[in-house]
Design an enzyme around this catalytic site. Structure first.
Site, PDB file in Angstrom:
ATOM      1  N   ASP A   1     -40.190  -1.979   7.608  1.00 34.83           N
ATOM      2  CA  ASP A   1     -39.488  -3.183   8.062  1.00 34.83           C
ATOM      3  C   ASP A   1     -38.058  -2.883   8.511  1.00 34.83           C
ATOM      4  OD1 ASP A   1     -41.751  -4.744   7.189  1.00 34.83           O
ATOM      5  OD2 ASP A   1     -40.967  -4.618   5.154  1.00 34.83           O
TER       6      ASP A   1
ATOM      7  N   HIS B   1     -45.467  -4.817  13.132  1.00 29.75           N
ATOM      8  CA  HIS B   1     -44.211  -4.637  13.841  1.00 29.75           C
ATOM      9  C   HIS B   1     -43.906  -5.892  14.657  1.00 29.75           C
ATOM     10  CE1 HIS B   1     -45.346  -0.257  13.365  1.00 29.75           C
ATOM     11  NE2 HIS B   1     -44.177  -0.350  12.788  1.00 29.75           N
TER      12      HIS B   1
END
Length: 333
Positions: A13, A43
């Protein structure tokens, strides 16, 4: 012409999707190929008012000039892949290596039913761990064995090496982050394989001598989803006071937030062979930096943070993200 690998330096992340999208638009690769585990990594790429969340195809898909490959080391869920290709609108551009392992419905069921995986470790429930177990046990199907994937099947390693030999630029995209590497992360709170740059190269069949740069992406305030040690974690109240609240792309669980971890950054940069550092979330260090596109627009507070981070990483920081949009970035490469 070059081969560049982009990986995450903390626990995932980190904003790799945004960095990949920017580098792709600037460097114009002929191929963008992803390594990593499988559908457990999400993503997010924001372009203007549109936000895209992808779990299978490379997040560099927003650059229309590149073929999109999935390397042989990646696990493929055929349903997720086909839905994503359609929803994102990249028909005719996506190809998967014939040797990719397949995530079966029973793998997902096993993942969700396991108290150890779902509760203690905090996996995403996408079946990746059990699918990798099947692969190690030599019982897994490969992509070439699945008729519904026939139109996408290629030898990705051959395509990538041929492109490099022709002098073209290729981009290899990692998933997740160094801190949850099966080999180097906070075991047992890790994913089901290595996540370092070496693994991403291997996932795509690229030898180490063909890699020119390794961009390691670090978040100014690292985050983590699921269980496991997090040495610099702050309380939820503290992160909310700073205006930082994030949710996982795949799990939608609220991310745990921490402050900069110089020790982990240094070790991660070493193992990954970092040649270029990328920092995301500098606008959380100083909101006055939000949206900056020139280095001269950074504030003294931001510059002080970057100086310390660069010392920790041991490589120059040449990419600095100043907001979620793909245009909100400083690139001094």
């Amino acid at each position: 012409m070059s081969c560049t690998i982009i990986v995450g330096g903390f626990f995932g992340d980190e904003g790799k999707g945004k960095i990949v999208a920017h580098v792709a638009h600037k460097d114009k690769p002929s191929i963008i190929s992803r390594g990593g585990v499988g559908t457990n990594a999400g993503h997010t790429v924001q372009v203007g008012d549109k936000s895209y969340g992808v779990r299978m195809i490379p997040s560099g898909f927003v650059y229309p000039g590149a073929k999109l490959l999935i390397g042989s080391g990646v696990l493929v869920d055929p349903t997720v892949l086909k839905n994503e290709i359609k929803n994102v609108g990249v028909e005719g551009r996506v190809f998967i290596d014939k040797r990719c392992g397949i995530i079966e419905p029973e793998h997902i069921a096993q993942d969700k039913a396991s108290e150890h995986l779902s509760k203690k470790i905090g996996t995403t429930g996408t079946g990746c761990g059990p699918a990798n177990v099947a692969r190690v046990n030599r019982t897994a199907r490969q992509a070439k064995d699945v008729p519904e994937l026939k139109e996408y099947i290629v030898d990705a390693a051959q395509m990538l090496n041929d492109a490099i030999d022709r002098g073209e630029t290729v981009l290899l995209e990692g998933t997740q982050g160094f801190g949850i590497s099966l080999y180097f992360g906070t075991y047992p709170y890790v994913t089901s394989k290595d996540t370092s740059a070496s693994q991403i190269a291997a996932d795509n069949g690229i030898g180490p001598t063909k890699v020119d740069d390794v961009i390691v992406v670090f978040k100014a305030f690292p985050t983590r989803v699921g269980g496991g040690p997090f040495e610099t974690e702050m309380t939820r109240e503290q992160s909310h006071e700073l205006g930082i609240q994030e949710f996982g792309t795949v799990t939608h669980r609220e991310r745990r937030i921490g402050v900069w971890d110089g020790e982990l950054a240094r070790y991660s940069a070493m193992i990954n062979g970092c040649t270029i550092g990328a920092i995301t979330g500098i606008d959380h260090i100083d909101p006055a930096c939000y949206g900056a596109t020139e280095y001269s627009q950074l504030t003294p507070k931001a510059l002080e943070f970057l100086k310390k981070a660069e010392e920790d990483i041991g490589a120059p920081i040449k990419l600095i993200s100043t907001g979620p949009d793909v245009t909100q970035i400083i690139d001094i490469r």
